[in-house]
Design a protein around this motif. Sequence first.
Motif, PDB file in Angstrom:
ATOM      1  N   SER A 244     -60.600 -52.476 -13.598  1.00 12.14           N
ATOM      2  CA  SER A 244     -61.642 -53.355 -14.137  1.00 12.14           C
ATOM      3  C   SER A 244     -61.632 -54.725 -13.465  1.00 12.14           C
ATOM      4  CB  SER A 244     -61.489 -53.498 -15.651  1.00 12.14           C
ATOM      5  OG  SER A 244     -60.203 -53.983 -15.961  1.00 12.14           O
ATOM      6  N   ASN A 245     -60.549 -55.064 -12.734  1.00  6.21           N
ATOM      7  CA  ASN A 245     -60.498 -56.332 -11.999  1.00  6.21           C
ATOM      8  C   ASN A 245     -61.232 -56.246 -10.665  1.00  6.21           C
ATOM      9  OD1 ASN A 245     -58.770 -54.915 -10.301  1.00  6.21           O
ATOM     10  ND2 ASN A 245     -56.922 -56.001 -10.953  1.00  6.21           N
ATOM     11  N   GLY A 246     -61.808 -55.061 -10.367  1.00  6.45           N
ATOM     12  CA  GLY A 246     -62.584 -54.885  -9.140  1.00  6.45           C
ATOM     13  C   GLY A 246     -61.780 -54.353  -7.970  1.00  6.45           C
TER      14      GLY A 246
ATOM     15  N   LEU B  87     -52.053 -54.547 -11.072  1.00  5.72           N
ATOM     16  CA  LEU B  87     -51.874 -54.334 -12.503  1.00  5.72           C
ATOM     17  C   LEU B  87     -50.397 -54.394 -12.896  1.00  5.72           C
ATOM     18  CD1 LEU B  87     -54.311 -51.307 -12.905  1.00  5.72           C
ATOM     19  CD2 LEU B  87     -54.767 -53.707 -13.499  1.00  5.72           C
ATOM     20  N   ASN B  88     -50.147 -54.787 -14.118  1.00  6.10           N
ATOM     21  CA  ASN B  88     -48.794 -54.841 -14.656  1.00  6.10           C
ATOM     22  C   ASN B  88     -48.476 -53.501 -15.303  1.00  6.10           C
ATOM     23  OD1 ASN B  88     -46.447 -55.254 -16.084  1.00  6.10           O
ATOM     24  ND2 ASN B  88     -47.174 -57.047 -17.198  1.00  6.10           N
ATOM     25  N   LYS B  89     -47.540 -52.743 -14.719  1.00  2.17           N
ATOM     26  CA  LYS B  89     -47.253 -51.401 -15.236  1.00  2.17           C
ATOM     27  C   LYS B  89     -46.646 -51.440 -16.634  1.00  2.17           C
ATOM     28  CE  LYS B  89     -42.680 -50.790 -13.279  1.00  2.17           C
ATOM     29  NZ  LYS B  89     -41.806 -49.989 -12.486  1.00  2.17           N
ATOM     30  N   ASP B  90     -46.122 -52.583 -17.054  1.00  3.98           N
ATOM     31  CA  ASP B  90     -45.554 -52.691 -18.399  1.00  3.98           C
ATOM     32  C   ASP B  90     -46.624 -52.588 -19.482  1.00  3.98           C
ATOM     33  OD1 ASP B  90     -43.003 -52.942 -17.348  1.00  3.98           O
ATOM     34  OD2 ASP B  90     -43.125 -55.134 -17.264  1.00  3.98           O
ATOM     35  N   VAL B  91     -47.898 -52.781 -19.098  1.00  2.00           N
ATOM     36  CA  VAL B  91     -49.007 -52.620 -20.046  1.00  2.00           C
ATOM     37  C   VAL B  91     -49.051 -51.157 -20.509  1.00  2.00           C
ATOM     38  CG1 VAL B  91     -51.521 -52.717 -20.310  1.00  2.00           C
ATOM     39  CG2 VAL B  91     -50.333 -54.522 -19.079  1.00  2.00           C
ATOM     40  N   GLY B  92     -48.703 -50.262 -19.608  1.00  2.00           N
ATOM     41  CA  GLY B  92     -48.571 -48.842 -19.950  1.00  2.00           C
ATOM     42  C   GLY B  92     -49.793 -47.980 -19.730  1.00  2.00           C
ATOM     43  N   ILE B  93     -50.959 -48.461 -20.113  1.00  2.00           N
ATOM     44  CA  ILE B  93     -52.186 -47.688 -19.950  1.00  2.00           C
ATOM     45  C   ILE B  93     -53.366 -48.635 -19.822  1.00  2.00           C
ATOM     46  CG2 ILE B  93     -52.487 -47.413 -22.452  1.00  2.00           C
ATOM     47  CD1 ILE B  93     -53.566 -44.556 -21.825  1.00  2.00           C
ATOM     48  N   VAL B  94     -54.208 -48.420 -18.815  1.00  2.00           N
ATOM     49  CA  VAL B  94     -55.379 -49.263 -18.603  1.00  2.00           C
ATOM     50  C   VAL B  94     -56.592 -48.391 -18.258  1.00  2.00           C
ATOM     51  CG1 VAL B  94     -54.082 -51.300 -17.840  1.00  2.00           C
ATOM     52  CG2 VAL B  94     -54.877 -49.658 -16.159  1.00  2.00           C
ATOM     53  N   ASP B  95     -57.773 -48.932 -18.556  1.00  2.00           N
ATOM     54  CA  ASP B  95     -59.023 -48.255 -18.207  1.00  2.00           C
ATOM     55  C   ASP B  95     -59.296 -48.404 -16.715  1.00  2.00           C
ATOM     56  OD1 ASP B  95     -59.616 -47.440 -20.832  1.00  2.00           O
ATOM     57  OD2 ASP B  95     -60.581 -49.355 -21.280  1.00  2.00           O
ATOM     58  N   VAL B  96     -59.637 -47.303 -16.068  1.00  2.00           N
ATOM     59  CA  VAL B  96     -60.019 -47.302 -14.650  1.00  2.00           C
ATOM     60  C   VAL B  96     -61.165 -46.320 -14.469  1.00  2.00           C
ATOM     61  CG1 VAL B  96     -57.695 -47.886 -13.790  1.00  2.00           C
ATOM     62  CG2 VAL B  96     -58.340 -45.470 -14.056  1.00  2.00           C
ATOM     63  N   THR B  97     -61.707 -46.292 -13.270  1.00  2.00           N
ATOM     64  CA  THR B  97     -62.608 -45.208 -12.875  1.00  2.00           C
ATOM     65  C   THR B  97     -62.017 -44.607 -11.610  1.00  2.00           C
ATOM     66  OG1 THR B  97     -64.018 -46.683 -11.563  1.00  2.00           O
ATOM     67  CG2 THR B  97     -64.679 -46.273 -13.867  1.00  2.00           C
ATOM     68  N   TRP B  98     -62.380 -43.354 -11.338  1.00  2.00           N
ATOM     69  CA  TRP B  98     -61.907 -42.715 -10.108  1.00  2.00           C
ATOM     70  C   TRP B  98     -62.971 -41.768  -9.582  1.00  2.00           C
ATOM     71  CZ3 TRP B  98     -60.863 -37.504  -9.042  1.00  2.00           C
ATOM     72  CH2 TRP B  98     -60.921 -36.627 -10.134  1.00  2.00           C
TER      73      TRP B  98
END
Length: 199
Positions: free
Chosen positions: A139-141, A185-196
Amino acid sequence: MISSPFLSTAISQCNGPCRDLNDCDGQLICINGKCNDDPDLGTQICPKSPTPTPSGSCQQSGTLQCDGQTYPTYECSPPVTSSTKAKLTNNDFSEGGDGGGPSSCDGQYHSNSERVVALSTGWFSNGSRCGKMIRITASNGRSVTAKVVDECDSMQGCDEEHAYQPPCKNNIVDGSDAVWSALGLNKDVGIVDVTWSMA
């Protein structure tokens, strides 16, 4: 004389047109303008057709019990598009890491410095995406390409092969540390929204 198609004396069978109960044969009832089985009586006169699902949906196929908790299982994933919505999780693909056994595509372990991913069962598509590159966009582009090396199993889990983790959800891109770093991204967040998408 006024004529109407509904003033006919014809009685409708399964899925035939109707306005009210009297338009349907036997124990059938009028539901949404079509004669059908009465759910209150539990009749099963009409042949069953697959339940239509919303376009692009993927229905749960079962459950798996793990340590007293119930997890949904999926044989499918949402359709792949040019911008498929997913959840990015973090995986250690190295030997002894949280990925469990070696990667299913090549039987190898992979360094955390490699940009590699595992895809949910439906997207993994019986290994048809093994070795292929996908493009992941945060989401940060920022975006990155990564190689598909494993399945994030949406049907099985809670055993040694799966590092005692529950089954994956059906919309997971499980990325290495290198994927998370490349996306900023910070992997400690654990789960983030992305597109692929396929690269």
